[in-house]
Scaffold this motif. Structure first.
Motif, PDB file in Angstrom:
ATOM      1  N   LEU A  31       0.834  -1.200   0.000  1.00 11.91           N
ATOM      2  CA  LEU A  31       0.000   0.000   0.000  1.00 11.91           C
ATOM      3  C   LEU A  31       0.870   1.251   0.000  1.00 11.91           C
ATOM      4  O   LEU A  31       0.682   2.148  -0.818  1.00 11.91           O
ATOM      5  CB  LEU A  31      -0.932   0.004   1.212  1.00 11.91           C
ATOM      6  N   LEU A  32       1.850   1.301   0.915  1.00 13.47           N
ATOM      7  CA  LEU A  32       2.659   2.507   1.061  1.00 13.47           C
ATOM      8  C   LEU A  32       3.618   2.716  -0.107  1.00 13.47           C
ATOM      9  O   LEU A  32       3.840   3.852  -0.536  1.00 13.47           O
ATOM     10  CB  LEU A  32       3.432   2.453   2.373  1.00 13.47           C
ATOM     11  N   GLY A  33       4.196   1.647  -0.641  1.00 13.88           N
ATOM     12  CA  GLY A  33       5.092   1.792  -1.789  1.00 13.88           C
ATOM     13  C   GLY A  33       4.377   2.414  -2.980  1.00 13.88           C
ATOM     14  O   GLY A  33       4.829   3.447  -3.519  1.00 13.88           O
ATOM     15  N   PRO A  34       3.261   1.846  -3.431  1.00 15.41           N
ATOM     16  CA  PRO A  34       2.505   2.450  -4.524  1.00 15.41           C
ATOM     17  C   PRO A  34       2.016   3.856  -4.206  1.00 15.41           C
ATOM     18  O   PRO A  34       1.994   4.732  -5.076  1.00 15.41           O
ATOM     19  CB  PRO A  34       1.318   1.486  -4.685  1.00 15.41           C
ATOM     20  N   LEU A  35       1.618   4.085  -2.951  1.00 18.11           N
ATOM     21  CA  LEU A  35       1.114   5.412  -2.578  1.00 18.11           C
ATOM     22  C   LEU A  35       2.197   6.471  -2.769  1.00 18.11           C
ATOM     23  O   LEU A  35       1.934   7.545  -3.337  1.00 18.11           O
ATOM     24  CB  LEU A  35       0.642   5.369  -1.122  1.00 18.11           C
ATOM     25  N   VAL A  36       3.410   6.187  -2.318  1.00 12.40           N
ATOM     26  CA  VAL A  36       4.498   7.161  -2.423  1.00 12.40           C
ATOM     27  C   VAL A  36       4.830   7.435  -3.887  1.00 12.40           C
ATOM     28  O   VAL A  36       4.962   8.600  -4.308  1.00 12.40           O
ATOM     29  CB  VAL A  36       5.740   6.652  -1.670  1.00 12.40           C
ATOM     30  N   VAL A  37       4.934   6.385  -4.688  1.00 12.44           N
ATOM     31  CA  VAL A  37       5.294   6.560  -6.094  1.00 12.44           C
ATOM     32  C   VAL A  37       4.233   7.366  -6.840  1.00 12.44           C
ATOM     33  O   VAL A  37       4.549   8.317  -7.567  1.00 12.44           O
ATOM     34  CB  VAL A  37       5.488   5.177  -6.770  1.00 12.44           C
ATOM     35  N   SER A  38       2.974   6.999  -6.659  1.00  7.54           N
ATOM     36  CA  SER A  38       1.905   7.705  -7.379  1.00  7.54           C
ATOM     37  C   SER A  38       1.738   9.131  -6.871  1.00  7.54           C
ATOM     38  O   SER A  38       1.423  10.043  -7.653  1.00  7.54           O
ATOM     39  CB  SER A  38       0.581   6.938  -7.257  1.00  7.54           C
ATOM     40  N   ALA A  39       1.972   9.378  -5.568  1.00  5.90           N
ATOM     41  CA  ALA A  39       1.878  10.733  -5.037  1.00  5.90           C
ATOM     42  C   ALA A  39       2.977  11.622  -5.620  1.00  5.90           C
ATOM     43  O   ALA A  39       2.747  12.799  -5.934  1.00  5.90           O
ATOM     44  CB  ALA A  39       1.964  10.707  -3.516  1.00  5.90           C
ATOM     45  N   VAL A  40       4.179  11.074  -5.778  1.00  6.57           N
ATOM     46  CA  VAL A  40       5.281  11.834  -6.384  1.00  6.57           C
ATOM     47  C   VAL A  40       4.945  12.188  -7.831  1.00  6.57           C
ATOM     48  O   VAL A  40       5.149  13.323  -8.278  1.00  6.57           O
ATOM     49  CB  VAL A  40       6.596  11.023  -6.314  1.00  6.57           C
ATOM     50  N   ILE A  41       4.401  11.228  -8.565  1.00  6.12           N
ATOM     51  CA  ILE A  41       4.018  11.487  -9.960  1.00  6.12           C
ATOM     52  C   ILE A  41       2.936  12.552 -10.014  1.00  6.12           C
ATOM     53  O   ILE A  41       2.973  13.463 -10.853  1.00  6.12           O
ATOM     54  CB  ILE A  41       3.530  10.187 -10.631  1.00  6.12           C
ATOM     55  N   ALA A  42       1.959  12.474  -9.101  1.00  6.52           N
ATOM     56  CA  ALA A  42       0.828  13.400  -9.116  1.00  6.52           C
ATOM     57  C   ALA A  42       1.235  14.824  -8.776  1.00  6.52           C
ATOM     58  O   ALA A  42       0.657  15.788  -9.303  1.00  6.52           O
ATOM     59  CB  ALA A  42      -0.243  12.920  -8.138  1.00  6.52           C
ATOM     60  N   THR A  43       2.240  14.983  -7.908  1.00  6.98           N
ATOM     61  CA  THR A  43       2.614  16.324  -7.462  1.00  6.98           C
ATOM     62  C   THR A  43       3.825  16.898  -8.194  1.00  6.98           C
ATOM     63  O   THR A  43       3.925  18.108  -8.361  1.00  6.98           O
ATOM     64  CB  THR A  43       2.915  16.313  -5.945  1.00  6.98           C
ATOM     65  N   VAL A  44       4.741  16.015  -8.623  1.00  5.87           N
ATOM     66  CA  VAL A  44       5.983  16.492  -9.261  1.00  5.87           C
ATOM     67  C   VAL A  44       5.921  16.398 -10.782  1.00  5.87           C
ATOM     68  O   VAL A  44       6.484  17.246 -11.487  1.00  5.87           O
ATOM     69  CB  VAL A  44       7.190  15.682  -8.728  1.00  5.87           C
ATOM     70  N   LEU A  45       5.226  15.395 -11.293  1.00 10.61           N
ATOM     71  CA  LEU A  45       5.200  15.183 -12.747  1.00 10.61           C
ATOM     72  C   LEU A  45       3.778  15.198 -13.325  1.00 10.61           C
ATOM     73  O   LEU A  45       3.465  14.395 -14.213  1.00 10.61           O
ATOM     74  CB  LEU A  45       5.861  13.839 -13.079  1.00 10.61           C
ATOM     75  N   PRO A  46       2.912  16.086 -12.860  1.00  9.52           N
ATOM     76  CA  PRO A  46       1.526  16.063 -13.369  1.00  9.52           C
ATOM     77  C   PRO A  46       1.434  16.393 -14.849  1.00  9.52           C
ATOM     78  O   PRO A  46       0.474  16.001 -15.520  1.00  9.52           O
ATOM     79  CB  PRO A  46       0.816  17.112 -12.515  1.00  9.52           C
ATOM     80  N   GLN A  47       2.439  17.119 -15.369  1.00  7.70           N
ATOM     81  CA  GLN A  47       2.402  17.504 -16.780  1.00  7.70           C
ATOM     82  C   GLN A  47       2.548  16.309 -17.715  1.00  7.70           C
ATOM     83  O   GLN A  47       2.230  16.399 -18.905  1.00  7.70           O
ATOM     84  CB  GLN A  47       3.506  18.534 -17.074  1.00  7.70           C
ATOM     85  N   HIS A  48       3.012  15.174 -17.186  1.00  9.01           N
ATOM     86  CA  HIS A  48       3.167  13.975 -18.011  1.00  9.01           C
ATOM     87  C   HIS A  48       1.907  13.111 -18.031  1.00  9.01           C
ATOM     88  O   HIS A  48       1.882  12.074 -18.703  1.00  9.01           O
ATOM     89  CB  HIS A  48       4.353  13.142 -17.512  1.00  9.01           C
TER      90      HIS A  48
END
Length: 350
Positions: A31-48
């Motif tokens: 749960l936590l591994g996927p949460l961290v990865v997807s949260a980083v993508i959502a906040t740092v790389l939303p333009q992709h």
């Protein structure tokens, strides 16, 4: 088609992150591994991400139902027979919820500077989806409200297992290898699992149960188990997939939020969650003295976090996870009931 490709790519990355978190011995790794990865993508790389992309809600709901079935299958006649003995701890929860709510409201209103509606609905110690729905109706800032409610769950399911692991000197919860699922479940059981999950989800929506996507399937599995009609065994691989999907969906909730807003929300959440955990520890110690219930079991019963991880931690402490889950469902019920009763009054003053 682009949205489907993005969803599959996110799930693939999340699966790798879950495996890495497992190797590192983190609590609730899938749960936590996927949460961290997807949260980083959502906040740092939303333009992709494609314009207007949302993680499929139906996929998240389907796998939340799997987790509900897993917990409900642990309900036994012996557990139900012990419910009257829990009258004191259930009564204590009735006091815990408004005290925690008032404490959190002070944090978000006085320190965070949130408007009254946003502060009030951000402060609820449960009823995540109900708080979001009612808060939006009351005119709360939905971005901040969403952030604070999800941060509450995320921090509790992160801090508490790690804290208990340090206190006990050994891993707890899913990091200890404990699970509510079973290995070696035959593929022939999958149709029954799917039917039970669909029936539970439909019942949860029809009865308007709090967290119905979880509690509906849980109730169906519990009825099957207690009646002796059929005992559901959920395969471990399915539970791992469910946690990966739910973790990815949680992380993607941060899409569109600025890093400044996330960091500020995290700071407020640390204050809020820290205070609630101290309050939960106070209640746990009092109940230990009055009921002779183990302190750690009562602590995870009152900690306002995710039902699933609290149940996994309970299992590693050799406590019945269904008992802990009953306390969390009661907490959610009290929170939702108090929100429903106060909503009309709040419209006048917030």
């Amino acid at each position: 088609m682009p949205h489907l490709i993005v969803t599959l790519a996110l799930l693939a990355l999340s699966s790798l992150a879950g495996g890495l978190a497992l190797l590192l011995g983190l609590p609730l790794p899938f749960l936590l591994g996927p949460l961290v990865v997807s949260a980083v993508i959502a906040t740092v790389l939303p333009q992709h991400l494609p314009t207007g992309y949302d993680f499929p809600a139906w996929l998240r709901l389907a796998f939340i139902s799997v987790i509900g079935l897993m917990i409900g299958a642990r309900v036994s006649p012996e557990l139900l027979a012990s419910v009257p003995q829990l009258a004191l701890s259930f009564s204590a929860m009735v006091l815990f919820v408004p005290v925690a709510h008032a404490f959190n409201y002070t944090i978000f209103r006085r320190i965070g500077g949130y408007d009254p509606a946003t502060a009030f609905y951000s402060a609820t110690p449960g009823g995540l989806f109900e708080s979001l729905a009612m808060g939006e109706e009351a005119g709360a800032d939905l971005a901040r409200l969403t952030l604070q409610q999800f941060m509450r769950v995320i921090l509790v399911v992160t801090i508490l297992p790690i804290g208990l692991s340090l206190w006990l000197g050994q891993p707890v919860g899913s990091a200890s290898g404990m699970s509510l699922a079973h290995d070696g479940v035959p593929w022939s059981a999958l149709p029954v699992i799917v039917l039970a999950g669909m029936a539970g989800y439909a019942a949860g929506r029809w009865l308007r149960l709090p967290a119905g996507q979880l509690t509906g399937p849980m109730a169906v599995a519990a009825l099957l188990s207690v009646s002796g009609a059929y005992h559901l065994d959920i395969p471990q691989w399915l539970v791992n997939v469910a946690q990966i999907v739910v973790g990815t969906a949680l992380g993607m909730r941060f899409t569109g939020l600025s890093r400044h807003l996330v960091l500020r929300g995290m700071g407020l959440s640390f204050l809020s969650v820290g205070g609630m955990l101290i309050l939960a520890a106070f209640f746990a110690e009092a109940l230990y003295l009055l009921m002779d219930e183990p302190f750690d079991v009562m602590l995870i019963s009152f900690a306002p976090g995710g039902v699933t991880e609290m149940a996994l931690v309970a299992l590693s402490l050799q406590a019945n996870p269904a008992l802990v889950t009953l306390h969390h469902i009661w907490r959610i019920l009290i929170t939702v009931l108090s929100l429903s009763l106060s909503s009309r009054l709040l419209r006048r003053y917030l």
